[in-house]
Design an enzyme around this catalytic site. Structure first.
Site, short mmCIF file in Angstrom:
data_model
loop_
_atom_site.label_atom_id
_atom_site.label_comp_id
_atom_site.label_asym_id
_atom_site.label_seq_id
_atom_site.Cartn_x
_atom_site.Cartn_y
_atom_site.Cartn_z
N LYS A 114 -5.95 -15.95 -14.07
CA LYS A 114 -4.79 -16.10 -12.58
C LYS A 114 -5.19 -17.33 -11.83
CE LYS A 114 -2.37 -12.66 -9.91
NZ LYS A 114 -0.97 -12.09 -10.39
P1 NAD Z 1 5.59 -11.38 -3.23
O1 NAD Z 1 5.27 -12.15 -2.25
O2 NAD Z 1 7.33 -10.70 -3.34
O3 NAD Z 1 6.01 -9.86 -1.96
C1 NAD Z 1 4.84 -9.46 -1.35
C2 NAD Z 1 5.38 -8.71 0.04
O4 NAD Z 1 3.93 -7.89 0.80
C3 NAD Z 1 6.08 -9.25 1.04
O5 NAD Z 1 7.04 -8.64 1.37
C4 NAD Z 1 5.35 -9.43 2.15
O6 NAD Z 1 5.57 -9.36 3.49
C5 NAD Z 1 4.70 -7.80 2.08
N1 NAD Z 1 3.12 -7.54 2.81
C6 NAD Z 1 1.33 -8.75 3.13
N2 NAD Z 1 0.72 -8.13 3.63
C7 NAD Z 1 1.24 -6.94 4.16
C8 NAD Z 1 0.47 -5.57 4.89
N3 NAD Z 1 -0.40 -5.84 5.10
N4 NAD Z 1 1.65 -4.95 4.52
C9 NAD Z 1 2.80 -4.81 4.59
N5 NAD Z 1 3.62 -5.62 3.55
C10 NAD Z 1 2.59 -6.50 3.34
O7 NAD Z 1 4.66 -10.35 -3.95
P2 NAD Z 1 4.93 -9.75 -5.44
O8 NAD Z 1 5.20 -10.39 -6.15
O9 NAD Z 1 6.15 -8.27 -4.55
O10 NAD Z 1 3.61 -8.90 -5.51
C11 NAD Z 1 2.93 -8.24 -4.84
C12 NAD Z 1 1.83 -7.64 -5.33
O11 NAD Z 1 1.73 -6.84 -6.82
C13 NAD Z 1 0.47 -8.26 -5.42
O12 NAD Z 1 -0.11 -6.89 -5.21
C14 NAD Z 1 0.98 -8.63 -6.98
O13 NAD Z 1 -0.52 -9.20 -8.30
C15 NAD Z 1 1.73 -7.36 -7.64
N6 NAD Z 1 2.14 -7.61 -9.14
C16 NAD Z 1 3.43 -8.74 -9.16
C17 NAD Z 1 3.62 -8.66 -10.24
C18 NAD Z 1 4.99 -9.58 -10.33
O14 NAD Z 1 5.45 -9.58 -11.16
N7 NAD Z 1 5.40 -10.00 -9.32
C19 NAD Z 1 3.63 -8.01 -11.14
C20 NAD Z 1 2.46 -7.21 -10.81
C21 NAD Z 1 1.54 -6.86 -9.47
#
Ligand code: NAD
Length: 424
Positions: A114
Site C-alpha cells: 500500500k
Molecule cells: P474514494 O476516495 O473514491 O471515496 C471515499 C468516499 O468516502 C468519499 O465519498 C468520501 O467523501 C467518503 N468518506 C470519507 N470519510 C467518510 C466518513 N467518515 N463518513 C462517510 N463517508 C466518508 O475512495 P474509494 O476508492 O471508494 O475507497 C473507499 C474504501 O474502499 C477505502 O477503504 C478503500 O481502501 C477501499 N477499497 C477501494 C478499492 C478501489 O478499487 N478503489 C478497492 C478495495 C477497497
C-alpha cells in the site's frame, strides 16, 4: 467548494493494532510458532519519502509519502495509493498487510502493498496534484515495477493518477511500462470493467449473503456509507438488483429516503456539486446515524475504524458487507459476532478491484485486451467461488467469515514461505 471535515475516520484508533490482532488470532488457531508470527507481522520493505511540491503561487511545501510492501512471498506486491489527510505510516502498514491476505484469499499471484501521501487533495489544484503524483512516483520508483510492486487507485486517487504514475515511471525507463500500475484509463491499457470492479464484487457477495440468510433482494433495505469509487457503484448495483437503498453518505453529509434513493438523480447532483449534501430527493441526517439505521444490509465503503465498540451494539443490519478496508474494529467485530450479525470481511467483500487489477496486469503482459463480458464473467466467478469457500470453511468449524477468510489467507502465505525456504 464545501470545506471538508478535517478528520474523516470516526475513531483515531490505530488500524495496525487491529491488523496485527487479526493476524495473531489466525496464527494461534493454525498453531504456528512465534517465528512465523514475526515473519508475517513485519513489512518486508517500506519506504518513507519527502514529496516537495512547488505550489501554483511559487511557494514550496513538503508532503510525506509512503510505500509499504508487507509481503511478496506469492508474487509481486500489489496495492493502492491513498491521498488523504489521515495517511500515516501505520495506516499504510495495516492496509498493506490486509492486501497480502486479500490477494492470498483470492489466490492471485501477488503479495500485499500500500502507499499513500498525507494530503487533502481537495485543497490543491489539478496541476499541483499532478506534480505531487509525479514526484511521489519518482521517489518510490526504485521499489515499484510490474515484477516488483504494482500500485492502483484508492481513496483520493483515480485513473488519472495512475496515468501520471505510469508516465513518470515509463519516462525514467525510456519506454512505456503499462504493467507498472493498474486502474489506468482504458485508452492507456486499463482493463474494461476495472472502474466498477470493486463495487460489482461488493454487490455479488452482498447478494450471495442475502441468499445465504434466506432474504430476498426485493424485500431488503440497505444503507451505504461512502459515495466514492466503491460506495457509489455498490449502491447503484444493489438498487439495480432490487434492493431498496434508503441511505448513502460521504464525508460531508448523509441522506435518507425511506422510499429508496433515485440514483440517476443523485448521480447527476454529485457530479455537479461533488457531494450528496443538498440532494433534493432525500432528507439530510446526521452522518454517523447512517450506520445505525433500521436497514437489513449495511455497506461501509468509506474509511477504516467506523464501526466501533461505541456503535456496534446499535447496528440494526443483519448483514454487513465491508466495501472499505478495515471498517470494523476488533472490539466491534466481537460484539457483532455475539449479536449474530453476518459480517462479510473486507478481504473477501472488496476484492473485486484487485481481481480485475490482476486481469489488467495480465492483459498488459499479454498485450491483448479482454472484452468486457469476459472480465465481468471471470470477476463474478472468482468472487462467488471465494464466497463459497469461505462460507464452507466458516460453517464447518463454527467460525466467523473473517476468521475463516484469515485462516485460508495466512495458511497460503505461510505455505509459500515454507516452500521457498529462508535465504540464505
Ligand atoms: P474514494 O476516495 O473514491 O471515496 C471515499 C468516499 O468516502 C468519499 O465519498 C468520501 O467523501 C467518503 N468518506 C470519507 N470519510 C467518510 C466518513 N467518515 N463518513 C462517510 N463517508 C466518508 O475512495 P474509494 O476508492 O471508494 O475507497 C473507499 C474504501 O474502499 C477505502 O477503504 C478503500 O481502501 C477501499 N477499497 C477501494 C478499492 C478501489 O478499487 N478503489 C478497492 C478495495 C477497497
Amino acid at each position: 467548494m464545501t470545506e471538508p471535515p478535517s478528520v474523516h475516520r470516526a475513531s483515531r484508533a490505530n488500524p495496525l493494532d487491529d491488523a496485527l490482532h487479526q493476524l495473531g488470532e489466525a496464527v494461534a488457531t493454525l498453531g504456528y510458532d512465534e517465528g512465523t508470527l514475526q515473519l508475517l507481522s513485519a513489512p518486508r520493505r517500506e519506504i518513507s519519502v519527502a514529496v516537495p511540491l512547488r505550489r501554483d503561487d511559487g511557494t514550496i511545501e513538503v508532503l510525506n509519502g509512503y510505500r509499504v510492501q508487507h509481503n511478496y512471498s506469492r508474487g509481486p506486491a500489489k496495492g493502492g495509493v491513498r491521498f488523504s489527510p489521515d495517511v500515516s505510516l501505520d495506516e499504510v502498514r495495516a492496509l498493506a498487510m490486509w492486501m497480502t491476505w486479500k490477494c492470498a484469499l483470492m489466490d492471485l499471484p501477488y503479495g500485499g502493498a500500500k502507499g499513500g501521501v498525507t494530503i487533502d487533495p481537495s485543497r490543491y489544484s489539478a496541476r499541483e496534484l499532478e506534480r505531487v503524483v509525479r514526484r511521489y512516483t519518482s521517489e518510490i520508483s526504485p521499489i515499484i515495477g510490474p515484477e516488483r510492486d504494482i500500485p492502483a487507485p484508492d481513496i483520493g486517487t483515480d485513473a488519472q493518477t495512475m496515468a501520471w504514475m505510469m508516465d513518470t515511471y515509463s519516462a525514467t525507463r525510456g519506454y512505456t511500462v503499462a504493467g507498472v500500475v493498474t486502474g489506468k484509463p482504458v485508452i492507456l491499457g486499463g482493463s474494461l470493467g476495472r472502474a466498477s470492479a470493486t463495487s460489482r464484487g461488493v454487490a455479488h457477495v452482498a447478494l450471495a449473503a442475502l441468499a445465504y440468510k434466506g432474504m430476498k433482494p426485493e424485500r431488503t433495505t440497505a444503507a451505504v456509507q461512502g459515495y466514492g469509487k466503491v460506495g457509489r457503484g455498490a449502491a447503484e448495483f444493489l438498487a439495480e438488483a432490487g434492493i431498496r437503498v434508503v441511505a448513502v453518505s460521504d464525508q460531508f453529509a448523509a441522506i435518507h429516503s425511506e422510499a429508496g434513493i433515485d440514483f440517476a438523480a443523485l448521480g447527476a447532483h454529485v457530479d455537479a456539486t461533488g457531494t450528496v449534501r443538498g440532494f433534493r430527493g432525500a432528507q439530510e441526517i446526521d452522518r454517523d446515524q447512517l450506520l445505525t439505521l433500521p436497514v437489513d444490509l449495511l455497506v461501509p465503503a468509506a474509511v477504516e475504524g467506523v464501526i466501533t465498540d461505541a456503535n456496534a451494539g446499535d447496528i440494526a443490519a443483519r448483514i454487513i458487507v465491508e466495501g472499505a478496508n478495515g471498517p470494523t474494529t476488533v472490539a466491534a467485530d466481537a460484539i457483532l459476532r455475539d449479536r449474530g450479525v453476518l459480517v462479510v470481511p473486507d478481504i473477501l467483500a472488496n476484492a473485486g478491484g484487485v481481481i480485475v487489477s490482476y486481469f489488467e496486469w495480465a492483459q498488459a503482459n499479454q498485450t491483448y485486451r479482454w472484452p468486457l463480458a469476459l472480465v465481468e464473467e471471470r470477476l463474478k466467478e472468482r468472487m462467488l467461488a471465494a464466497w463459497e469457500d469461505v462460507v464452507k470453511a466458516a460453517d464447518s468449524h463454527g467460525r466467523t467469515l473473517r476468521q475463516a477468510a484469515m485462516l485460508t489467507a495466512v495458511e497460503r502465505v505461510t505455505q509459500a514461505h515454507e516452500s521457498r525456504g529462508l535465504h540464505p
